[in-house]
Every structure is written in C-alpha cells, then in structure tokens.
Enzyme design. Structure first.
Site, PDB file in Angstrom:
ATOM      1  N   ARG A  92     126.789 -20.473  28.464  1.00 20.57           N
ATOM      2  CA  ARG A  92     125.856 -21.513  28.060  1.00 20.57           C
ATOM      3  C   ARG A  92     124.661 -21.492  29.007  1.00 20.57           C
ATOM      4  NH1 ARG A  92     127.910 -21.418  23.908  1.00 20.57           N
ATOM      5  NH2 ARG A  92     128.793 -23.107  22.628  1.00 20.57           N
ATOM      6  N   GLU A 130     117.392 -23.358  24.402  1.00 19.82           N
ATOM      7  CA  GLU A 130     117.078 -22.365  23.372  1.00 19.82           C
ATOM      8  C   GLU A 130     116.948 -23.022  21.998  1.00 19.82           C
ATOM      9  OE1 GLU A 130     121.312 -20.423  22.164  1.00 19.82           O
ATOM     10  OE2 GLU A 130     120.637 -19.892  24.176  1.00 19.82           O
ATOM     11  N   HIS A 133     120.794 -14.760  22.132  1.00 13.80           N
ATOM     12  CA  HIS A 133     122.072 -15.372  21.767  1.00 13.80           C
ATOM     13  C   HIS A 133     122.780 -14.583  20.655  1.00 13.80           C
ATOM     14  CE1 HIS A 133     124.324 -19.464  21.850  1.00 13.80           C
ATOM     15  NE2 HIS A 133     125.170 -18.463  21.615  1.00 13.80           N
TER      16      HIS A 133
END
Length: 328
Positions: free
Chosen positions: A247, A276, A294
C-alpha cells in the site's frame, strides 16, 4: 447503467462500480441481474447511493472509499458489499458492522500475481532497468561498455520481508530461488517461514538493519502509515533497495524521494502510491526508481479469479449461506 432483461425467476440485482473482465461479466449476467457502470469509473459515492436504490448488492473495487457516511447513504435493500480486492483499507469495517452490512473480499487468489510483480520491480530496481530502457527509447545508446549500467546482484543479499502473510511468503519463496537470504518481521513467527530458512525479527527496527532489500508486504493501516520515513530509512544498510507492492500509505513519499536523490538508498521499485492515481511528481525526475501503475494483480487469470470470488460471496449470501470470504 444497463440492466439485464427480467427473467421469470427474480435474480439479485448487483450494482457494479467498475467494468470487469469479460468472463466475469458473462457469469454476472448469467447468475444475477447486473447494473453495470458503463463509463468505466471510478464511480462517485453520490452516484453509488443514487444507483443503489435499484440494487440488492454492491460490488466495488479499491477505488471506492466506503466510509461510514457512504454506508449510511445506501438503501435498506443492500445488505452485502463485495470488494474486488484483498485489502480493505478503503472500507470502514466497523461502520459496516454497526449498520448491519456484510462485507467480503478476495483473499488467496492474487498471491502469486502480486508476488511475481514484486520480483519484477525488485529486479528492475536492482538492475537499473528503467535507465536502460530510457536510453534505448531516446536513441542515446552508443553500444555495450564494461562499466555501463552496473546494477546489483540479488544473490547473497538479505531480503527483509515486512509482513509474512500469503504474499510475503510467496515473495520470500521466489527470492530464495534467486539465492537471497530471507529475514522477516510479522506480528508473530510464521511456521511456513521455517521451510525458507527465514530469520524472524521481533521488531521492525531489527529487520530494517539487515535488509539489503526491503519488501513491503504489510496492510495499509493507521499503524503502518508512513512506517517508511526519514528515521526508518536511516536504519537500513547503505545502498539498500526498497520495494513496495503493498500500500502506498506505508511510505512517506518525500522521505523516500530524498533518500533516492541523495544516494542514501540505491534504488526503489514501486507498484503502489499514496493518493493514487495521483503520484508524487518527484518520482518522475529520478532514474533510480522503477515504477509501475498498480499492476500487482493485473493478469487475466487473477482478475477473473478475483471477480469470481466476489460473485461466489454474493451468491452464497443470497442462498442463505455464509459468504466464504466475509470480513465484516
């Protein structure tokens, strides 16, 4: 939004906040009456509340922040919220419990894909992959040279795994195949780590001091927020490498950028970012940072499995059974 034509036997109506892989949507249409958000998302919480009036269940992703207010705004027709993620830091689970909502996630199915991407960014950071690609794409490569783009071998290096859950164990197993020495910190020792000849550290500080490469595999919680900062970076060995596929909130971006620019850390490999899809622009100005948007679970097989897990949970709930991946 679009809704399947009604059938003779009513099926649960599932509001889906993002478009899903084709195979998942095909099953969704077969077993449920889906309400699909056609714009591709992410869908705002006000829109969710409005469209939820037509639904019996809600299928969200990590992009939707389900706060206490968001749960309170949902109609009484919805009692289950399935998230297409293993992490639940975007969901106020306490609020969900207090308001009587069932919440499910997608454990187990994204372990291997995320572990693979961890090794990708680890290797990218260690072997200066971004710098090599950049010079090639810009047409500035003049040929091989003995001292060009000298990176770091992983073999023999000490890998610190911060968070020895399923993904952490899978990362450690892959790293062991590269000849790395495994160290880890977890709330408690993990029996499976013995097969990896892994050394347990009972504090984060102890782990940091031996981590030539540090892999963050812990959840994003208030306790882990900005766990990697100026102070903790200074505990790491010289020329260490930081890898984060967990994370973005675990890392203080400004501290990491300073460490990369100054040479305190050799490099970093990142697949997640705080805030993000907005990314700290400081990362774009440094070459010793291998970054991805990601992509940890981004394989067809894994995203299908995640979607099917969500549908399994919803199906179980409406058949009167306990959802297999219930977290609230």
């Amino acid at each position: 939004m679009t809704e399947n034509a009604a059938e003779s036997r009513p099926r649960p109506r599932v509001l889906v906040t993002r478009r899903l892989p084709a195979d998942v949507e095909a099953r969704l249409r077969t077993e449920f009456s889906p309400l699909l958000y056609e714009d591709g998302g992410p869908i705002g919480l006000d829109k969710i509340a409005a469209e939820a009036e037509k639904a019996d269940a809600l299928l969200i992703t990590g992009s939707e922040k389900m706060t206490g207010d968001a749960f309170a705004a949902l109609p009484k027709s919805i009692r289950i919220v399935a998230t297409l993620s293993v992490g639940t830091d975007h969901i106020d689970l306490d609020a969900a419990r207090k308001l009587g909502f069932v919440v499910t996630n997608t454990p187990d199915v994204l372990t291997d894909a995320t572990a693979d991407i961890t090794l990708l960014v680890m290797l990218g950071a260690a072997r200066r992959a971004y710098e090599g690609q950049k010079i090639l794409r810009e047409g500035r490569w003049t040929g091989w040279a003995p001292t060009q783009f000298l990176g770091t071998d992983l073999r023999g290096k000490r890998l610190g795994v911060l968070g020895m859950g399923r993904i952490g164990q899978a990362v450690a197993a892959r790293a062991r195949a590269f000849g790395m020495k495994i160290h880890y910190h977890n709330r408690r020792p993990v029996a499976e780590a013995e097969a990896l000849a892994a050394t347990y550290h009972d504090t984060v500080e102890s782990l940091l001091r031996v981590s030539d490469v540090l892999s963050l595999n812990c959840p994003g919680t208030p306790e882990t927020h900005h766990l990697i900062n100026d102070r903790t970076i200074d505990m790491m060995p010289p020329n260490a490498i930081l890898v984060n596929t967990a994370r973005g909130s675990v890392v203080d971006d400004e501290a990491l950028i300073r460490a990369l620019k100054s040479g305190r850390l050799q490099s970093a490999g990142l697949d997640v970012f705080e805030g993000e899809p907005k990314v700290n622009p400081g990362y774009f100005d440094i070459d010793n940072c291998y970054i991805l948007p990601h992509m940890g679970s981004a394989t067809v097989e894994t995203r299908n499995a995640m979607g099917f897990c969500c549908l399994d949970n919803i199906a179980a709930y409406f058949s009167g059974q306990e959802p297999p991946a219930r977290v609230a």
